[in-house]
Design a protein around this motif. Structure first.
Motif, PDB file in Angstrom:
ATOM      1  N   GLU A 187       0.835  -1.198   0.000  1.00 29.08           N
ATOM      2  CA  GLU A 187       0.000   0.000   0.000  1.00 29.08           C
ATOM      3  C   GLU A 187       0.881   1.265   0.000  1.00 29.08           C
ATOM      4  OE1 GLU A 187      -3.002  -0.211   3.106  1.00 29.08           O
ATOM      5  OE2 GLU A 187      -2.979   1.980   3.175  1.00 29.08           O
ATOM      6  N   ASP A 226      -9.361   6.573  -1.583  1.00 27.20           N
ATOM      7  CA  ASP A 226      -9.136   5.236  -1.030  1.00 27.20           C
ATOM      8  C   ASP A 226     -10.439   4.618  -0.540  1.00 27.20           C
ATOM      9  OD1 ASP A 226      -7.802   7.461   0.070  1.00 27.20           O
ATOM     10  OD2 ASP A 226      -6.450   6.216   1.253  1.00 27.20           O
ATOM     11  N   PHE A 227     -10.480   3.305  -0.660  1.00 26.26           N
ATOM     12  CA  PHE A 227     -11.593   2.562  -0.068  1.00 26.26           C
ATOM     13  C   PHE A 227     -11.309   2.448   1.426  1.00 26.26           C
ATOM     14  CE2 PHE A 227     -11.212   0.795  -4.431  1.00 26.26           C
ATOM     15  CZ  PHE A 227     -12.480   1.102  -4.893  1.00 26.26           C
ATOM     16  N   LEU A 241     -14.329  -1.798  -0.901  1.00 23.34           N
ATOM     17  CA  LEU A 241     -13.652  -2.006  -2.191  1.00 23.34           C
ATOM     18  C   LEU A 241     -14.446  -3.000  -3.051  1.00 23.34           C
ATOM     19  CD1 LEU A 241      -9.848  -2.718  -2.644  1.00 23.34           C
ATOM     20  CD2 LEU A 241     -11.525  -4.010  -3.907  1.00 23.34           C
ATOM     21  N   ASP A 274     -12.256   0.142   3.533  1.00 17.85           N
ATOM     22  CA  ASP A 274     -11.845  -1.227   3.884  1.00 17.85           C
ATOM     23  C   ASP A 274     -12.136  -2.152   2.695  1.00 17.85           C
ATOM     24  OD1 ASP A 274     -14.591  -1.589   3.909  1.00 17.85           O
ATOM     25  OD2 ASP A 274     -14.740  -1.423   6.077  1.00 17.85           O
ATOM     26  N   GLU A 275     -11.816  -3.418   2.893  1.00 16.29           N
ATOM     27  CA  GLU A 275     -11.972  -4.402   1.815  1.00 16.29           C
ATOM     28  C   GLU A 275     -13.425  -4.544   1.382  1.00 16.29           C
ATOM     29  OE1 GLU A 275      -8.652  -7.570   2.547  1.00 16.29           O
ATOM     30  OE2 GLU A 275     -10.491  -8.586   1.909  1.00 16.29           O
ATOM     31  N   GLN A 320      -3.871  -6.271  -8.101  1.00 19.25           N
ATOM     32  CA  GLN A 320      -3.795  -6.755  -6.718  1.00 19.25           C
ATOM     33  C   GLN A 320      -2.788  -7.904  -6.669  1.00 19.25           C
ATOM     34  OE1 GLN A 320      -5.575  -5.229  -4.406  1.00 19.25           O
ATOM     35  NE2 GLN A 320      -7.120  -4.161  -5.642  1.00 19.25           N
ATOM     36  N   ASN A 361      -4.610  -2.077  -5.184  1.00 18.81           N
ATOM     37  CA  ASN A 361      -4.556  -2.229  -3.742  1.00 18.81           C
ATOM     38  C   ASN A 361      -5.819  -1.590  -3.178  1.00 18.81           C
ATOM     39  OD1 ASN A 361      -3.688  -1.928  -0.880  1.00 18.81           O
ATOM     40  ND2 ASN A 361      -1.818  -2.853  -1.691  1.00 18.81           N
ATOM     41  N   LYS A 362      -5.741  -0.639  -2.232  1.00 20.90           N
ATOM     42  CA  LYS A 362      -6.987  -0.058  -1.698  1.00 20.90           C
ATOM     43  C   LYS A 362      -7.335   1.276  -2.364  1.00 20.90           C
ATOM     44  CE  LYS A 362      -6.584   2.343   2.047  1.00 20.90           C
ATOM     45  NZ  LYS A 362      -6.144   3.126   3.228  1.00 20.90           N
TER      46      LYS A 362
END
Ligand SMILES: [Fe+2]
Length: 586
Positions: free
Chosen positions: A369, A385-386, A392, A388-389, A410, A564-565
């Motif tokens: 990240e 940015d997201f 996303l 959290d997962e 990713q 990534n995020k």
């Protein structure tokens, strides 16, 4: 104990790093140099392998090379002498590379890497056999390797037991199933050692029926196939053994026309020739495999060599033969032999017990990240940015559902020629226009070529007529299966003209984020399947680094990049836009 395997100077250069029997890193050189199918010494791949484990060349015990160059040179000399003086021109043009690098591998390795310990060379088809058997899930298996050519060998079969490989028979140059496929690829106006898969895709548009295909019987004249699957080519139809072209004038006469010009229309005739070729390849493979089953009495078969990239045939192996299970290396071509030679040294030469199955293809460079954020900030790229997962997954699935084209970056880069959800372009397979949209925005590929679906492994049998259980090779996009008829209209963008799909299956342990995204898309669309195509500009290798990904998005019509995020929207960064099509070359 660390061992490096190297493959280079012919097709796809690559390097792999083995640690105590486990492949911990591997990558193809083209991804770093951005030169498709780069054949050069894989210095960047080796550097990546070393840095991934925080080690230096001093930590390496052995380096293995994927072929025996002097035996190969003997073949090159022999084939040119035999055809002298017709061969003079190609002979003279090939000599500098033999003198400067191909025969000086030891010196090159010592000089470029500062390496002083042992360098081992193994025969090319043994490297192929090792790349498929020693890291397969099988204790015992029959082995078939089929490629263009190694030193002399073009096809071998044998048997693998624990950490030993016994190759029983071989077919030698110039008889080669791989070179037959490449010759027709050249005849059809596509690039050799690159576009064989286009011919395979084209075959579905032709007459895939032995009785009614007008070229099947004609093309059979170029190859004499015995009952055990061994074969001889009639070399009157080929000139690859002494020229820098492949089809002879006699082959053009046999197929009623000259070599297709690459930019000209693909006619029905070309489609039927592609189909005839595919049918002949399938005839040979089925006969060979049935014979190997009879001789080896094994239930498992592993395949390697470039011909094992023929996913249309791979999907028929278990139906056409008595083998119960099949496994194929994710990179069955020459790229995969760096893993083959490293594994062979550790397990077979040094006699160490097998302790590794290659089930996860994400062996290439990975970016944290922090590293990605640094690159984005340094280049003043606008992003969000997201949190959290979960967010996303939800947001990305919705963007795909709304018909956006997503660059997906990713995990570690995939090993092998296929994008498998680490460097992929993802989109909505339910939209009948998506094939057109993808071609317009990013891919610009020939209309006859299909796009591939990805599905979670446990859902595969619902949508596809796969072998049951689904072979692990399907995880590497190496098997084509029929799509169940009732779904043809529901996923039109990935249904090929013959109703098939070259699917990728994904298991949760391999790539959880990718897996969850597919499931989330399924909640929105009712179909847990995505289009997965490789993340690259036309004519270039698949992207490797975060900046490659951004550049690719800004040079194409990819709408969003999920890295990534981070979420990067193309429209927010238009000052970096460029037209990749101006520079594209196939
Ligand atoms: Fe090969």
């Amino acid at each position: 104990m660390y061992i490096i395997g190297i493959s280079c100077y012919y097709h796809d250069a690559s390097a792999a790093l083995l640690k105590d029997g486990i492949i911990v890193a591997a990558a193809q050189e083209e991804r770093f140099t951005r030169k498709k199918h780069d054949t050069g010494f894989p210095i960047n791949s080796i550097r990546y392998c070393l840095s991934s484990q925080n080690i230096t060349i001093k930590d390496i015990e052995y380096i293995g090379f994927y072929e025996k160059p002097f035996i190969k040179f003997e073949r090159v000399l022999f084939q040119h002498l035999e055809m002298f003086p017709l061969s003079l021109k190609t002979f003279l043009s090939s000599i500098p590379s033999w003198i400067n690098e191909k025969l000086r591998v030891v010196r090159v390795i010592r000089k470029k890497l500062g390496y002083r310990k042992d360098i081992l060379f193994i025969e090319h088809h043994m490297a192929h056999a090792a790349s498929s058997f020693l890291i397969s899930p099988f204790e015992k298996a029959a082995i078939l390797t089929t490629d263009g050519v190694g030193e002399w060998t073009t096809t071998t079969y044998g048997i693998g037991k624990k950490n030993k490989i016994h190759l029983m028979k071989e077919i030698k140059f110039p008889n080669s199933l791989g070179l037959l496929y490449s010759t027709i690829t050249a005849y059809l106006g596509f690039s050799v050692n690159n576009s064989e898969y286009k011919v395979m895709g084209l075959s579905a548009h032709g007459t895939m029926d032995r009785k009614s295909n007008p070229y099947y019987e004609k093309l059979k004249k170029v190859i004499d196939i015995k009952e055990d699957g061994s074969y001889r080519l009639n070399m009157d139809y080929f000139v690859y053994h002494y020229k820098d072209r492949m089809p002879s004038q006699k082959l053009c006469e046999l197929l009623n026309g000259q070599i297709r010009k690459s930019e000209s229309d693909v006619e029905q005739r070309h489609k039927d020739i592609a189909a005839a070729l595919q049918l002949i390849l399938e005839d040979v493979m089925t006969k060979m495999l049935n014979y190997i089953y009879k001789i080896t009495k094994q239930e498992n078969i592993v395949l390697s060599g470039g011909v094992a990239l023929n996913s249309v045939y791979n999907g028929k192996i278990l139906k056409n033969t008595k083998f119960k299970k099949v496994w194929i290396h994710p990179d069955p071509g020459d790229g995969g032999t760096s893993i083959g030679v490293a594994s062979y040294i550790y397990h077979t030469i040094l006699g160490k017990k097998r302790n590794f199955v290659l089930s996860n293809p994400y062996l290439g460079p990975k970016f944290s990240e922090e590293e990605i954020k640094k690159i984005l900030d340094k280049n003043k790229i606008k992003y969000s940015d997201f949190k959290d997962e979960k967010e996303l997954i939800k947001k990305t699935a919705k963007l795909i559902y709304d018909n956006n084209v997503i660059g997906w970056f990713q995990e570690g880069m995939e090993w092998g020629p296929r994008a498998l959800g680490a460097r992929s372009i993802l989109s909505n397979p339910c939209n009948p226009k998506m094939q057109e949209i993808l071609n317009l925005k990013v891919k610009h590929r020939e209309k006859f070529r299909p796009f591939a679906p990805v599905v979670c492994e446990e859902d595969a049998l619902k949508y596809f007529d796969c072998d049951n259980p689904v072979p692990e090779a399907t995880d590497f996009m190496l098997m084509v299966y029929p799509i169940k008829k009732k779904y043809h209209k529901k996923i039109p963008a990935v249904t090929h003209v013959d109703g098939s799909g070259r699917l990728q299956t994904i298991r949760k342990f391999q790539n959880q984020l990718y897996y969850n995204l597919i499931k989330e898309f399924g909640k929105l669309s009712g179909i847990p399947i995505l289009i997965n195509t490789s993340f690259n500009i036309r004519g270039e290798p698949i992207i490797c680094s975060p900046y490659d990904a951004y550049k690719c998005m800004m040079g194409t019509g990819i709408d969003y990049l999920v890295m990534n995020k981070f979420l990067i929207k193309r429209e927010d960064n238009l000052r970096d836009a460029w037209d990749s099509e101006k520079y594209a070359h196939d």
